[in-house]
Design an enzyme around this catalytic site. Structure first.
Site, PDB file in Angstrom:
ATOM      1  N   PRO A 157       0.837  -1.195   0.000  1.00 52.87           N
ATOM      2  CA  PRO A 157       0.000   0.000   0.000  1.00 52.87           C
ATOM      3  C   PRO A 157       0.871   1.243   0.000  1.00 52.87           C
ATOM      4  CG  PRO A 157      -0.549  -1.452   1.833  1.00 52.87           C
ATOM      5  CD  PRO A 157       0.731  -1.913   1.272  1.00 52.87           C
ATOM      6  N   GLU A 158       0.597   2.124  -0.902  1.00 59.74           N
ATOM      7  CA  GLU A 158       1.267   3.420  -0.938  1.00 59.74           C
ATOM      8  C   GLU A 158       0.317   4.432  -0.300  1.00 59.74           C
ATOM      9  OE1 GLU A 158       3.031   4.239  -4.802  1.00 59.74           O
ATOM     10  OE2 GLU A 158       2.927   2.114  -5.321  1.00 59.74           O
ATOM     11  N   HIS A 178      -2.972 -15.662   9.189  1.00 62.23           N
ATOM     12  CA  HIS A 178      -2.324 -14.353   9.091  1.00 62.23           C
ATOM     13  C   HIS A 178      -3.134 -13.224   9.721  1.00 62.23           C
ATOM     14  CE1 HIS A 178       0.346 -16.586   6.594  1.00 62.23           C
ATOM     15  NE2 HIS A 178      -0.470 -16.632   5.559  1.00 62.23           N
ATOM     16  N   ARG A 180       2.790 -11.547   4.604  1.00 62.48           N
ATOM     17  CA  ARG A 180       4.251 -11.491   4.509  1.00 62.48           C
ATOM     18  C   ARG A 180       4.909 -10.937   5.765  1.00 62.48           C
ATOM     19  NH1 ARG A 180       5.801  -9.214  -1.347  1.00 62.48           N
ATOM     20  NH2 ARG A 180       7.842  -9.987  -0.732  1.00 62.48           N
TER      21      ARG A 180
END
Length: 283
Positions: free
Chosen positions: A2-3, A100, A119
């Site tokens: 995400p930016e 997760h 991740r």
DNA sequence: ATAGGCACCTGGTGGC
DNA sequence: TGCCACCAGGTGCCTA
């Protein structure tokens, strides 16, 4: 992953669930993500009221009534999911815990906020609110690209004499904070600048044009709810749709969209990351 | 001081 | 179907 536009979209999605609400219950399902969680995190969060949610670069900051602020980064694959029924507005059910799901917050308004990050490049930390400027992850950040400190004079001065490619310079969070691979590629295309050009050898006039271009790309993406590649979703599960507006990112081999340009979008690798550009439009 | 590479992780995709 | 190589929205740290 995400930016800035995706992080801002997530922050906005968290607001109805969290702002003004108290954290009733905290489940921490592992020791940490990129770094260990701070000592006693669950206890420090439990009972705290969230006074406001802010964004700095790609970080979400939550000011608590305990005098602490939580800092959240989504890394490459982090997601926030809201379930439950905050303020009776939503009809979603609580989701069953999934792989997760690392941290789950149950709010006193009935909302459940889940941090999921396959991740585990993300981060969650707590600090005294007054120490924000000294935080290791925040103190070296450059200006916000949508803020007043980021203007033509600033960017020209910041890039002057830089021997690094413009692509790398714009990804450098110390120069401007919040851009990532997608939006740098898109901004350089709109600016007609080749990603491999040395930053310090681009004319001040062309650097200056990048400032409104960067702002426009980010604002358009925020308006679209961010870009949904793979599995990015807004906190309410909706997909952003700015990916349909990409002119170069992920379009290797595709036709350039500039009218009368017959070139093909090309991919090169710069310091380990893909850059997409049009060899005809970008010089 | 600064530029480049590596590392940290998991999962999806496409080729054989 | 299986296996493998490669790719991914980030960024701190180490090396020259």
């Amino acid at each position: 992953m995400p930016e800035l536009p995706e992080v801002e979209t997530v922050r906005r999605g968290m607001e109805p669930a969290m702002t003004g609400a108290r954290i009733e219950r905290v489940q921490v399902r592992r020791d940490g993500l990129r770094w260990p969680f701070p000592p006693g995190m669950a206890d420090r969060l439990t009972g705290a009221r969230v006074e406001r949610l802010r964004r700095r670069s790609k970080y979400i900051l939550g000011d608590l009534d305990t005098g602490e602020t939580f800092l959240l980064h989504l890394g490459m694959s982090g997601r926030i999911l809201i379930s439950g029924d905050p303020l009776g507005q939503f009809v979603h059910h609580h989701r069953a815990a999934e792989t997760h799901d690392h941290v789950v917050l149950d709010m006193d308004n009935g909302a459940r906020v889940t941090l999921n990050d396959p991740r585990r490049f993300g981060a969650l930390d707590l600090m005294p609110t007054t120490d924000e400027a000294q935080h290791m992850l925040l103190k070296r950040l450059g200006p916000e690209p949508l803020g007043n400190r980021f203007d033509e004079a600033y960017l020209v001065a910041a890039l002057r004499g830089k021997n690094t490619p413009i692509k790398s310079a714009l990804l450098d969070q110390r120069i401007v904070a919040g851009l990532g691979n997608i939006y740098v590629c898109e901004a350089l295309f709109r600016g007609g600048i080749h990603p491999a050009r040395k930053a310090g050898r681009i004319s001040a006039r062309r650097i200056a044009t990048l400032v409104p271009i960067i702002r426009a790309v980010l604002n358009e993406a925020i308006l679209a709810g961010g870009s949904s590649l793979r599995d990015f979703r807004q906190a309410d599960g909706e997909l952003g749709y700015f990916q349909h507006s990409f002119l170069v990112y992920g379009r290797e081999g595709g036709a350039c969209r500039t009218p009368d340009c017959n070139r093909v979008i090309t991919r090169i690798v710069q310091s380990g990351r893909s850059s997409f550009y049009c060899p005809g439009c970008q010089r």
